[in-house]
Design an enzyme around this catalytic site. Structure first.
Site, PDB file in Angstrom:
ATOM      1  N   HIS A  23      87.839  37.762  16.445  1.00  0.00           N
ATOM      2  CA  HIS A  23      86.498  37.662  17.007  1.00  0.00           C
ATOM      3  C   HIS A  23      85.481  38.260  16.035  1.00  0.00           C
ATOM      4  O   HIS A  23      85.852  38.981  15.107  1.00  0.00           O
ATOM      5  CB  HIS A  23      86.480  38.426  18.341  1.00  0.00           C
ATOM      6  CG  HIS A  23      85.291  38.093  19.192  1.00  0.00           C
ATOM      7  ND1 HIS A  23      84.967  36.810  19.555  1.00  0.00           N
ATOM      8  CD2 HIS A  23      84.364  38.893  19.773  1.00  0.00           C
ATOM      9  CE1 HIS A  23      83.893  36.828  20.309  1.00  0.00           C
ATOM     10  NE2 HIS A  23      83.501  38.102  20.453  1.00  0.00           N
ATOM     11  N   ASP A  64      77.409  41.211  21.700  1.00  0.00           N
ATOM     12  CA  ASP A  64      78.328  40.100  21.449  1.00  0.00           C
ATOM     13  C   ASP A  64      77.681  38.817  21.927  1.00  0.00           C
ATOM     14  O   ASP A  64      77.663  38.522  23.127  1.00  0.00           O
ATOM     15  CB  ASP A  64      79.643  40.354  22.187  1.00  0.00           C
ATOM     16  CG  ASP A  64      80.673  39.291  21.849  1.00  0.00           C
ATOM     17  OD1 ASP A  64      80.343  38.344  21.095  1.00  0.00           O
ATOM     18  OD2 ASP A  64      81.816  39.401  22.344  1.00  0.00           O
ATOM     19  N   CYS A  84      82.589  32.028  17.499  1.00  0.00           N
ATOM     20  CA  CYS A  84      81.978  33.349  17.523  1.00  0.00           C
ATOM     21  C   CYS A  84      81.277  33.674  16.218  1.00  0.00           C
ATOM     22  O   CYS A  84      80.225  34.304  16.202  1.00  0.00           O
ATOM     23  CB  CYS A  84      83.005  34.399  17.875  1.00  0.00           C
ATOM     24  SG  CYS A  84      84.466  34.351  16.839  1.00  0.00           S
TER      25      CYS A  84
END
Lengths: 326, 673
Positions: free
Chosen positions: B451, B467, B407
């Protein structure tokens, strides 16, 4: 209140004892209730409080709830143990029995009966006179126990052991519960029997042993009479008893030509106590030999005789000589 | 000096072992050896095999242990050094235990050592164990105050059991009502070394380190349904500075106050309680976007929740968040604009060029531009825990060569692309997801849920969350990290055993969730009982005052003491088990109440006959009873027992029926006289 005494509060402790004794009349049977049981933390109880404080600080500083819980459990335990310590004395019944006379310098025993509260146990009860050894006992399996608590007898005459202190630190030693009881018990303290020669004016002329044989020789066996309680074992006709004929007592009639007198006036030298000690010794000696004797003290005369009662009257007169009227 | 009983010596040994045992987890090996050796030595003395050691041996031991302590611990080890010292002292004292005073010192210190266990461990199991150990110490304490001749090991155990049982309710009252105040002075615990968690820099690969651990990050309890998985963005940190390789925070940002980031709510609020594990860092978590800061904490820079001091213990706080929102839709200040557009002067030229190209294609609008980037990611990019290492122009390498990343790679790249075309953007670090526990209604978020995502600013819309990971691996956002990486060997590599318990279905998972729910309640209501205390007290007492608090504490305590006093002082005699004597006791009591007193020396039958004459109403059964009693007592005929029993019963019944009649007649007679 040992810590109190150590802190120089002995006077307060004494006054408190006086006060507590004055609240209750003298009694031969006492049941311990809340108004006569006192309870205070012991030294180790205060130590425990310090420990609690430390734990609380730890709980606060580390914001640790489990340490809080731990501290609170111990704090509750501290409080609950008051009830347990109190309960260890409460309901206990004390029956005052009697005091055993003794000789000067020995310990006088005082017989006390302790009855457990119905359905409860009492552990590690400590009994103590003002002076003398402490006696610790459990009242768990049996409901009643009889103890003899001794108290030193430093002086002749009536011995007042003072108030009885009954106390306990059970179960955790954090608290001490105690009570003072005015038992009213007394014991007579006889002079210390000091072996000495019998003065010439009396019967046993010179040598003890000679006197002994002579005196025994004068006894004449008269026959048997029925046993009565109080007769000394030496007089019991054991042979007849062994034959299954029952308990009989051998009757002797002493042929007393010259009466034996233990006479204060004729006693050789020494101070008052030394003289009394000597006379006391011979009172015991004659009594063992069952030799009749008389006692003459200034202001008191005991005609010659034998037996337990006679001996006790003589000893009492010696014990109280110069102390009070007999 | 009072000697203690042999049973008491054994209890001291047991208490010592019980208290030091939980510390074996961290004590140095030689101290553990001492803790085993000392009781063994004392046991040999107890058995009469060995004599008490000579003073020179004791001195040598003290010197050796002191030396060991000095070598093992230093000035900085704080509480654990203290506890180690106490444990060593206990062990040495253990050897010479013989008198009551020695035992007292041992037990008091043992109580303290037992309490310090909670500074190291706080699970339910440990708590139960330590309470048990406390029981053992109290038993040992009782045993030294018992008869020195008493060797029944069980007797002190029963007594201490009763003491502790009665102490529990009062402990509960104190625990609930005793006011919790903050620490008086601060002593940091040394045992908590740096814990895993988000850090204030984010280089590519930083976050994937976290996926090796299944350590608990925090839990959040919801009174209603939890937000959808795609809305579970737990905001923790905002990175605004990029140095070409890493995203960092400016030092001043850590202390900065929340400035002009105004929140406009566009949905109903969600309120939840967060139980946050100690992280040794200042940042906390809140769902995007927190409305106001909870008590004791504040909203800092870029609407992140922060604490003023490092979180070194488990804390809980309640937050309200709006899941639909607009964040500072007004114009961005020049200063902030510059901050969120910052990029290194040069480097990653290919990426910049590509961004320019896309920016023109998107007609200089951020939204289509972002869509273009996400589409690009959806191409042949893959989401992995073990991406290849990047060198030099990391963004270029990632975008055009390796195309594998976690991520952090995607978020960093997207923010870079946005900034290079002049759209203010920032990387947000936090957690995404969480496992729902249906039994207690809370989400568990672990370190592997860490994250990173991106927020970019557009006029009118304000800050928008995007995201990029969701584009590459939608499962990561919709599902959970453990589902996505279940097959990846790097996942949970630090705690391989944790994989075993990770199943989502089946009875094992069910069981695990139930156990976790219990643990959750433990943490929430016992370990962290603090915030709730005030609510609870307000609910019970209304407006709080000192007087009310004291009364509230005294009332229950007095009640408990009364109950204990009654229990402790009551007559513990059992009622006679024999029905005949029980019946007779009842009859005699009843007659006594009517004024018929049995003389101490009066035989039962004679007494009954006397009563029968005075009370003709019940004469019949009384006489029958007298007869039966005589028969059993004097004829010693066991066959008559049944007759006696029935006579007792009949008599009881007759008395019960005629009580008032007899009473009335007696009253009348008195009046007549």
């Amino acid at each position: 209140m040992f810590w109190a005494e150590r802190l120089g509060l002995a006077a307060i402790a004494r006054r408190m004892r006086q006060w507590s004794l004055s609240r209750f009349p003298r009694s031969r049977s006492v049941t311990l209730t809340q108004n006569r049981i006192y309870i205070l933390p012991t030294g180790s109880g205060f130590g425990f409080l310090v420990l609690l404080l430390l734990l609380l600080l730890m709980a606060i500083n580390y914001e640790n709830n489990l340490t809080y819980a731990f501290t609170f459990l111990l704090a509750s335990l501290f409080v609950i143990s008051i009830l347990h310590t109190y309960g260890n004395l409460a309901g206990l019944k004390l029956n005052v029995q009697s005091g055993q006379n003794c000789f000067k310098g020995e310990y006088a025993g005082f017989t006390l009966q302790l009855h457990a509260a119905p359905g409860r146990d009492h552990e590690q009860l400590s009994l103590k006179w003002e002076t003398g050894p402490e006696l610790t006992l459990d009242l768990t399996d049996q409901r009643m126990t009889q103890v003899e608590l001794s108290c030193p007898a430093p002086a002749r005459g009536w011995l007042d052991p003072g108030p009885l202190r009954l106390q306990t630190r059970f179960p955790l030693g954090l608290f001490r519960a105690w009570t003072w009881i005015d038992t009213g018990l007394t014991a007579l303290v006889y002079p210390y029997p000091q072996p000495c020669r019998l003065p010439g004016g009396g019967a046993g002329d010179s040598d003890d042993r000679e006197g002994l044989t002579y005196i025994q020789g004068t006894d004449e066996y008269q026959g048997l009479s029925r046993y009565q309680p109080g007769v000394s074992p030496g007089q019991i006709a054991w042979k007849n008893y062994a034959r299954g004929q029952g308990l009989y007592v051998k009757d002797y009639a002493s042929l007393i030509s010259s009466e034996l007198w233990l006479d204060w006036e004729n006693w050789p030298g020494g101070g008052v106590e030394a003289r009394l000690s000597g006379i006391c010794y011979w009172v015991l000696e004659f009594s063992t030999r069952q030799q009749p004797f008389g006692l003459r003290l200034p202001g008191f005369t005991l005609p010659p005789g034998t037996g337990e009662t006679h001996k006790l009257r003589a000893l009492q007169a010696l014990a109280l000589f110069g102390k009070e009227t007999v | 000096m009072r000697q203690i009983s042999r049973a008491a010596v054994l209890w001291q040994l047991i208490a010592f072992i019980a208290v030091v045992l939980p510390h074996f987890g961290w004590l140095p090996w030689w101290l553990i050896g001492l803790c085993v050796g000392a009781p063994a030595l004392r046991l040999m003395i107890h058995a009469g095999r060995w004599p008490f050691p000579h003073w020179s041996i004791k001195l040598a031991l003290v010197v050796a242990v002191s030396g060991g302590l000095l070598l093992t611990f230093n000035r900085d080890t704080g509480m654990s050094a203290t506890v180690a010292l106490l444990v060593a002292g206990l062990a040495l004292k253990m050897i010479e235990i013989y008198h009551r005073r020695d035992a007292l010192v041992l037990l008091y210190v043992a109580l303290f050592v037992a309490a310090t266990t909670f500074l190291f461990y706080q699970s339910i199991g440990v708590a139960l164990y330590v309470m048990l150990a406390l029981g053992v110490v109290i038993t040992a304490l009782n045993s030294i105050f018992q008869n020195p001749m008493q060797n029944d090991m069980m007797r002190p155990l029963r007594r201490s059991g009763r003491l502790l049982l009665f102490s529990l309710p009062m402990m509960l009252v104190l625990f609930l009502l005793f006011p919790r105040i903050g620490p008086l002075w601060s002593i940091p615990l040394d045992r908590q070394a740096a814990r895993s968690g988000l850090s204030d820099t984010m280089s590519p690969g930083e976050i994937s380190q976290l996926t090796r651990s299944d350590e608990l990050a925090f839990r959040a309890a919801f009174s209603d349904a939890p937000p959808l998985p795609s809305q579970r963005y737990w905001r923790s940190l905002v990175y605004s500075h990029f140095d070409g390789r890493r995203w960092t925070r400016e030092p001043w940002e850590q202390r900065a106050r929340l400035e002009d980031e105004r929140l406009i709510d566009e949905s109903s609020p969600v309120t939840y309680e967060v139980i946050y594990e100690p992280s040794r860092r200042r940042w906390l978590v809140a769902l995007d976007q927190p409305a106001v800061a909870p008590r004791d904490y504040r909203l800092g820079y870029a609407r992140t929740l922060v604490s003023d001091r490092p979180v070194d213990r488990r804390i809980n706080y309640e937050v309200t968040s709006y899941l639909q929102y607009k964040l500072s839709p007004e114009l961005l200040s020049e200063r902030k604009r510059a901050l969120f557009l910052q990029l290194p002067e040069a480097g990653n030229e290919r990426a910049r060029a590509l961004a320019d190209q896309w920016w023109r294609a998107a007609q200089q609008r951020p939204e289509p531009f972002v869509q273009q980037v996400l589409n690009y990611f959806r191409g042949d990019f893959s989401y992995t825990l073990t991406p290849p290492a990047l060198q030099g122009d990391t963004i270029d390498q990632f975008l055009f060569e390796t195309r594998q990343g976690f991520c952090g790679h995607y978020a960093g790249a997207l923010a870079f692309l946005l900034r290079s075309v002049g759209v203010p953007a920032r990387v947000v670090g936090g957690y995404q997801g969480g496992e729902w526990n249906p039994y207690e209604g809370y989400l568990t978020v672990r370190q592997y849920d860490a994250h990173a995502w991106v927020e970019y600013w557009q006029p009118a819309g304000g800050w928008v969350r995007v995201d990029p990971t969701a584009a590459v691996s939608p499962d990561r956002v919709e599902g959970s990290a453990d589902q996505v990486f279940a097959q990846d060997p790097a996942f949970l590599s630090e705690t391989p055993l944790a994989r075993l318990r990770l199943g989502q279905d089946g009875w094992l998972a069910e069981l695990r969730r139930r156990a976790e729910a219990i643990n959750f309640n433990w943490h929430r209501w016992v370990l962290n009982y603090q915030g709730q205390q005030i609510e609870l007290l307000k609910g019970l007492l209304g407006q709080l005052s000192m007087v009310k608090m004291v009364l509230a504490m005294m009332g229950p305590v007095a009640l408990i003491l009364a109950a204990v006093a009654w229990f402790q002082l009551r007559d513990r005699r059992r009622r006679p088990s024999d029905p005949i004597s029980r019946g007779l006791t009842t009859i005699l009591k009843r007659l006594e109440r009517q004024g018929f007193q049995r003389h101490p020396s009066e035989p039962l039958h004679r007494f009954l006959r006397r009563v029968a004459e005075a009370a003709p109403e019940v004469a019949d059964p009384l006489l029958r009873l007298a007869q039966a009693d005589e028969a059993v007592r004097y004829a010693e005929d066991p066959g008559q027992r049944d007759t006696l029993l029935s006579a007792v019963k009949a008599c009881q019944n007759a008395l019960a029926r005629n009580t008032s009649v007899i009473h009335k007649r007696i009253e009348d007679e008195k009046a007549g006289r």
